[in-house]
Design a protein around this motif. Sequence first.
Motif, short mmCIF file in Angstrom:
data_model
loop_
_atom_site.label_atom_id
_atom_site.label_comp_id
_atom_site.label_asym_id
_atom_site.label_seq_id
_atom_site.Cartn_x
_atom_site.Cartn_y
_atom_site.Cartn_z
N THR A 103 0.83 -1.21 0.00
CA THR A 103 0.00 0.00 0.00
C THR A 103 0.87 1.26 0.00
N ASN A 104 2.19 1.06 0.01
CA ASN A 104 3.12 2.18 0.10
C ASN A 104 3.83 2.39 -1.24
N PRO A 105 3.41 3.42 -2.01
CA PRO A 105 3.98 3.61 -3.36
C PRO A 105 5.49 3.78 -3.33
N ALA A 106 6.03 4.47 -2.32
CA ALA A 106 7.48 4.70 -2.28
C ALA A 106 8.22 3.38 -2.04
N ALA A 107 7.67 2.53 -1.17
CA ALA A 107 8.32 1.24 -0.90
C ALA A 107 8.32 0.37 -2.15
N VAL A 108 7.20 0.37 -2.87
CA VAL A 108 7.12 -0.45 -4.08
C VAL A 108 8.08 0.09 -5.14
N ALA A 109 8.14 1.42 -5.25
CA ALA A 109 9.05 2.03 -6.25
C ALA A 109 10.50 1.68 -5.92
N THR A 110 10.84 1.68 -4.64
CA THR A 110 12.21 1.34 -4.22
C THR A 110 12.53 -0.11 -4.59
N LEU A 111 11.61 -1.00 -4.28
CA LEU A 111 11.81 -2.41 -4.62
C LEU A 111 12.01 -2.57 -6.13
N ARG A 112 11.18 -1.91 -6.92
CA ARG A 112 11.31 -2.02 -8.38
C ARG A 112 12.66 -1.50 -8.86
N ARG A 113 13.06 -0.36 -8.33
CA ARG A 113 14.31 0.24 -8.78
C ARG A 113 15.47 -0.70 -8.46
N ARG A 114 15.50 -1.20 -7.23
CA ARG A 114 16.64 -2.04 -6.82
C ARG A 114 16.66 -3.38 -7.53
N LYS A 115 15.49 -3.91 -7.84
CA LYS A 115 15.40 -5.23 -8.47
C LYS A 115 15.51 -5.12 -9.99
N HIS A 116 15.56 -3.90 -10.50
CA HIS A 116 15.56 -3.67 -11.95
C HIS A 116 14.32 -4.26 -12.60
#
Length: 763
Positions: free
Chosen positions: A228-241
């Motif tokens: 439910t946290n857009p910033a957390a999901v964005a971080t995961l996506r960025r780090r995981k490519h």
Amino acid sequence: MQRRAIAVRGLVQGVGFRPFVHALAARYALGGFVRNDAAGVHIEVEGPPPDLDSFLDALRREPPPLARIEEVQTAAASVRGEATFRIVPSRAGSGAAEVGADTATCAACLRELRDPHDRRYRHPFINCTDCGPRLTVVTGVPYDRERTTMAPFPMCAACRAEYEDPRSRRFHAQPIACADCGPRLRITDAAGRVADGDPLREAAAALRAGAVVAVKGLGGYHLACDATNPAAVATLRRRKHRDRKPLAVLVRDVEAAAAFATVSEEARRWLESGARPIVLLPKRRAAAGVLAEEVAPEAADWGVLLPYTPLHHLLATDVGRPLVLTSGNRTDEPIAVDDGEARARLAGIADLFLAHDRAIHVRAEDSVWRARDGGAVPVRRSRGFAPRPVGARLGLEQTVLAVGGHLKAVFALGEGDRAWLSPHLGDLDDAGAADGFARDVLHHERLFGLRPALLVHDLHPDYASTRYALARAAREGLPTLGVQHHHAHLASVLAENGTEAPATGVLLDGAGLGLDGTVWGGEFLVGDASRAVRAASLRPVALPGGDAAAREPWRSAFAHLLDAGEDPAGHPAIAAVPASHRSVLVTAIERGVNAPLASSAGRLFDAVAVIAGFRGPATYEGEAACWLEARAAEASDAGEPYPFALAAGDGRHVVDTRPIVQGALSDARGGRPAAAIARRFHLALAAAVAATCRALRGGGGPGTAALSGGCFVNRILATEVEARLEADGFRVLRHRQVPPNDGGLALGQLAVAAAHLRAAKGR
Ligand code: ZN
Ligand code: ZN
Ligand code: FE
């Protein structure tokens, strides 16, 4: 008095079968014994004949929930005068005993997990004979504790007592454990420093605060964050490519899923099943904002799963919010299994590691099923299903290994009437994945005690699986059999439907090497597992850049527009490509340089998606097609299909796709929304499929249509095709056990091999 020896085959180990037999023997006051052997379960009972009959009857009628009896053989034995019934130690041998699939925590264990007075209250490894880890912890057969990754954990006295008590739910439950004797959780930072406190509560607090946590699951590591946290999901996506590919979401229960997704009755059954696949559920548009849109941007569905281990149950409850739960890897790498390897590979991605000291012996990624009217479709058959044999009676006269395709790799071992499919092994692009593939093949051969006498592969020489099969065959002096990609798709759907009569295979996917050396992917093959004829196809169009076209959908739009007599540069997506590059492409297409002809449905989807407004490269396989389907699902009216033509050519029917492309272009120019274009396109393709099947039937072809290929994961296309064919009086066969995509290829390869072996014997 009589004595009988009874051999039971099927899924009878690791499912509480021996205690069940013990209880039955007690019910009828019979003497004798039961033991596991490599072929299944062996029973000897003695007593009065009517009681023996009742025993056998009950054995067949009342097996434990996870058991599946395939065969019961009885023989007379000489009476020994035994009055008591015993469970005796396993005897190793040869043959293919069945290892069970990993099964979600059962209701009884869940009650104990949540009961503060139970000795396993909040124990993250609680299990019993009805639930718990199986394939992922088994190191060999027969299935006994010393041949699992629980071997290093000696049972405490309390666990041992349950293990040895025939009345206990944990009688001979091999992975049994408790807080005193079982594996332990720990939480560490990326540098490996162990944090204080209750690992679960620490992980939950970090997740609520927006951290990315690596979680050691059943078949590999996952990465979790607050969905439910857009910033957390964005971080995961960025780090995981991982740019846009949808992420799966773990929720506490079905009610939590229903807050943001549409859950049909059937979808609920899949979500709550012991296999616990990820189920792709249509987004509830009225519930936008419950989950961060970044979880599945612009997609039609949310991928949802319920907890399947006690650890996941505790985590979901402690966090109290939906959690992203995605494979612990960088995009396109295999899932991490080993602790050291996971730490090394996930160090830059996860803030914390929630791990434990029970080893994962076999990697198994989550399964994925897609909900749809008329029955869910498998997208990935893996954890929770593997290694249960697929229901398909192949009648293999030799032991066969089918190595499958290259993407969504799954191999299959077949013997007699049984086909064991491996878990999903990912894409075989990188060297690590190819090595893992070879390792997993060997492990499964050992587990089932099988040595293949024939290796079956795709015709594509550059598939890592093909290279594996050819190299191994050369090394071991084994014969090989190459099977055309779409023939394997056809044989796969026929096999799981138990059909031997010829059908018109409607095989729509991205790409497979055709018999004429061109790329196929929009095929109508008429035949069966023994042979099939290419009776029709979509119109072949050049693919400038070959494989690059799958990653850059504008290339398909370029080629299709050019083919349809339109100026590609007139379209905004292509006008952005430099003029010099465009003229290079035109020349390449004209001369056929790195521009193979392709009758691919996937690339047609790409072309229309770009025409309708899809921009950018495909960040995952089939992204443009998924985008187009999601847009079609948003269409406000039923829509009219674009026109198409059915022409004769080259000894087969050809679906002329040019009017479809022209229609889409004209709508886009007229400013019609992407949803309307997408809808009209889906209807046109479905109408073209039905018209082609009718034309073939009119020429003496089959009245059965068999649908396969990755495009049939598409809910709208599949529904429209089936409805049209059924209205036209066709018998329609579709996938329900294995995926229509390349994850189902290995089963088809086995079926073709079975037909081949029968024909060879007949000669
Ligand atoms: Zn249980
Ligand atoms: Zn214990
Ligand atoms: Fe395919």
